[in-house]
Design a protein around this motif. Structure first.
Motif, PDB file in Angstrom:
ATOM      1  N   ASP A  41      -0.546  -5.128  -1.221  1.00  0.00           N
ATOM      2  CA  ASP A  41      -1.544  -4.300  -0.561  1.00  0.00           C
ATOM      3  C   ASP A  41      -1.751  -4.757   0.887  1.00  0.00           C
TER       4      ASP A  41
ATOM      5  N   ARG B  92      -2.137  -8.072  -5.001  1.00  0.00           N
ATOM      6  CA  ARG B  92      -3.424  -7.921  -5.667  1.00  0.00           C
ATOM      7  C   ARG B  92      -3.256  -7.593  -7.142  1.00  0.00           C
TER       8      ARG B  92
ATOM      9  N   PRO C 264       4.975  -4.477  -7.941  1.00  0.00           N
ATOM     10  CA  PRO C 264       3.879  -4.642  -8.909  1.00  0.00           C
ATOM     11  C   PRO C 264       3.487  -6.107  -9.067  1.00  0.00           C
ATOM     12  N   TYR C 265       2.228  -6.326  -9.388  1.00  0.00           N
ATOM     13  CA  TYR C 265       1.706  -7.686  -9.563  1.00  0.00           C
ATOM     14  C   TYR C 265       2.104  -8.227 -10.930  1.00  0.00           C
TER      15      TYR C 265
ATOM     16  N   ALA D 203       0.809  -1.224   0.000  1.00  0.00           N
ATOM     17  CA  ALA D 203       0.000   0.000   0.000  1.00  0.00           C
ATOM     18  C   ALA D 203       0.840   1.271   0.000  1.00  0.00           C
TER      19      ALA D 203
ATOM     20  N   GLY E 159      -3.554  -6.101 -10.666  1.00  0.00           N
ATOM     21  CA  GLY E 159      -3.832  -4.743 -11.102  1.00  0.00           C
ATOM     22  C   GLY E 159      -3.320  -3.671 -10.152  1.00  0.00           C
ATOM     23  N   TYR E 160      -2.749  -4.092  -9.022  1.00  0.00           N
ATOM     24  CA  TYR E 160      -2.265  -3.101  -8.045  1.00  0.00           C
ATOM     25  C   TYR E 160      -0.866  -3.457  -7.539  1.00  0.00           C
TER      26      TYR E 160
ATOM     27  N   ARG F 218       5.506  -0.295  -3.512  1.00  0.00           N
ATOM     28  CA  ARG F 218       5.005  -1.676  -3.509  1.00  0.00           C
ATOM     29  C   ARG F 218       5.501  -2.436  -4.732  1.00  0.00           C
TER      30      ARG F 218
ATOM     31  N   ARG G  80      -5.071  -4.155   3.300  1.00  0.00           N
ATOM     32  CA  ARG G  80      -6.381  -3.518   3.294  1.00  0.00           C
ATOM     33  C   ARG G  80      -7.391  -4.378   4.038  1.00  0.00           C
TER      34      ARG G  80
END
Length: 316
Positions: free
Chosen positions: A293, A287, A201-202, A195, A289-290, A199, A295
């Motif tokens: 993370d 995650r 990347p996926y 977050a 596309g992000y 971070r 959360r």
């Protein structure tokens, strides 16, 4: 065991020592004696202050027999708890109670005298009966004292469970638990800067530190599994996890949806409950596309979900 055994395992300063046979062909080691001295002040029940190098050598032989069978340490705890009650963890070689012999005080119907005095054989026979009485691994969720009693059939079933904690302590000292502490799993999860702008990347094809940068690769990194990491469906098998209830989740446990194609499957690392009613929780996740993370999610808590809770076998 001989039904009616009552005092063989209870240390008594005034009682004459019972004759015993060696438990290990190599005899008592200096390590056995040192461990006995260390444990004597930590044990809480009847073995407190009575453990010596010989008894540790017997416990060591029992634990080795369990490990040779490929059973988990919980089986060793059951066996050692039983031996504490029956003989004070001694390989008694005289029939002082009916025709019982050995570390578990097994009756003649169990096997020959030579077999019952062979700690590896006696432990194997004990485990065989346990597995017959508790098929499909059901012994793992039963109360330790109940399992001891169902195998031994003692007149004094209430004596086993009070010794279980000491049995666990002895086994833990002889068979250190491998794996990753829960706090370390979370510390490793944070190294991918969840977050934040930094971070990871996926990607299902790229790697970071040798691990795939998808969900299962991220989890594999936190648990210290072999690089590049098993896929999500493999994480949900007995090789890596065991199913638990969602209400039993602890920090570092996993919530996995192993169903569907490689773009549908997901895995998250449970961190903590987000509210007192446990309607959501904080999780770490790589995650799509992000990237990495941290959360609040509700995976596994909604009706019709394919997410299930799992406990990594490597976690402690």
């Amino acid at each position: 065991m001989a039904v009616g055994v009552s005092v063989l395992g209870a240390p008594a300063a005034a009682a004459a020592p019972l004759p015993t046979a060696p438990c290990d062909s190599g005899g008592v080691t200096a390590g056995d004696t040192e461990l006995a001295a260390t444990l004597n002040g930590r044990l809480a029940m009847k073995m407190r202050g009575y453990l010596d190098g010989y008894r540790v050598s017997c416990a060591r032989a029992v634990v080795a027999a369990v490990r040779a069978r490929g059973l988990p340490r919980e089986a060793a705890v059951i066996a050692i708890t039983t031996a504490i009650v029956e003989t004070g963890v001694r390989n008694i070689n005289r029939e002082v109670d009916h025709d019982s012999l050995g570390v578990f005080q097994q009756r003649a119907t169990w096997g020959s005298a030579a077999q019952r005095l062979d700690v590896a054989w006696a432990t194997g026979a004990f485990l065989d009966k346990m597995l017959r009485r508790y098929p499909d691994g059901s012994w793992r969720t039963a109360v330790v004292g109940d399992v001891c009693q169902r195998v031994q059939v003692s007149k004094y079933p209430e004596r086993y469970q009070p010794q279980a904690a000491d049995g666990q302590l002895i086994v833990s000292s002889l068979w250190p638990e491998p794996g990753v502490p829960r706090a370390q799993v979370i510390a490793r999860a944070k190294t991918w800067k969840p977050a934040t702008a930094q971070r990871v990347p996926y990607s299902q094809t790229k790697k970071h530190g040798g691990y795939r940068t998808d969900g299962s690769g991220y989890v594999s990194m936190t648990l210290g599994l072999a690089k590049p990491g098993p896929i999500t469906t493999a994480l949900a098998t007995g090789a890596h996890t065991r199913p638990i209830k969602m209400t039993d989740l602890l920090q570092g446990d996993l919530v996995i949806d192993p169903i569907g194609g490689n773009t549908a499957r997901q895995v998250v690392i449970f961190d903590r409950w987000a509210d007192a009613k446990r309607t959501s929780y904080w999780a770490y996740q790589q995650r799509s596309g992000y990237g990495t993370d941290h959360r609040v999610v509700k995976h596994g808590l909604t009706t019709g979900t394919q997410f299930r809770a799992y406990r990594p076998v490597r976690i402690r």
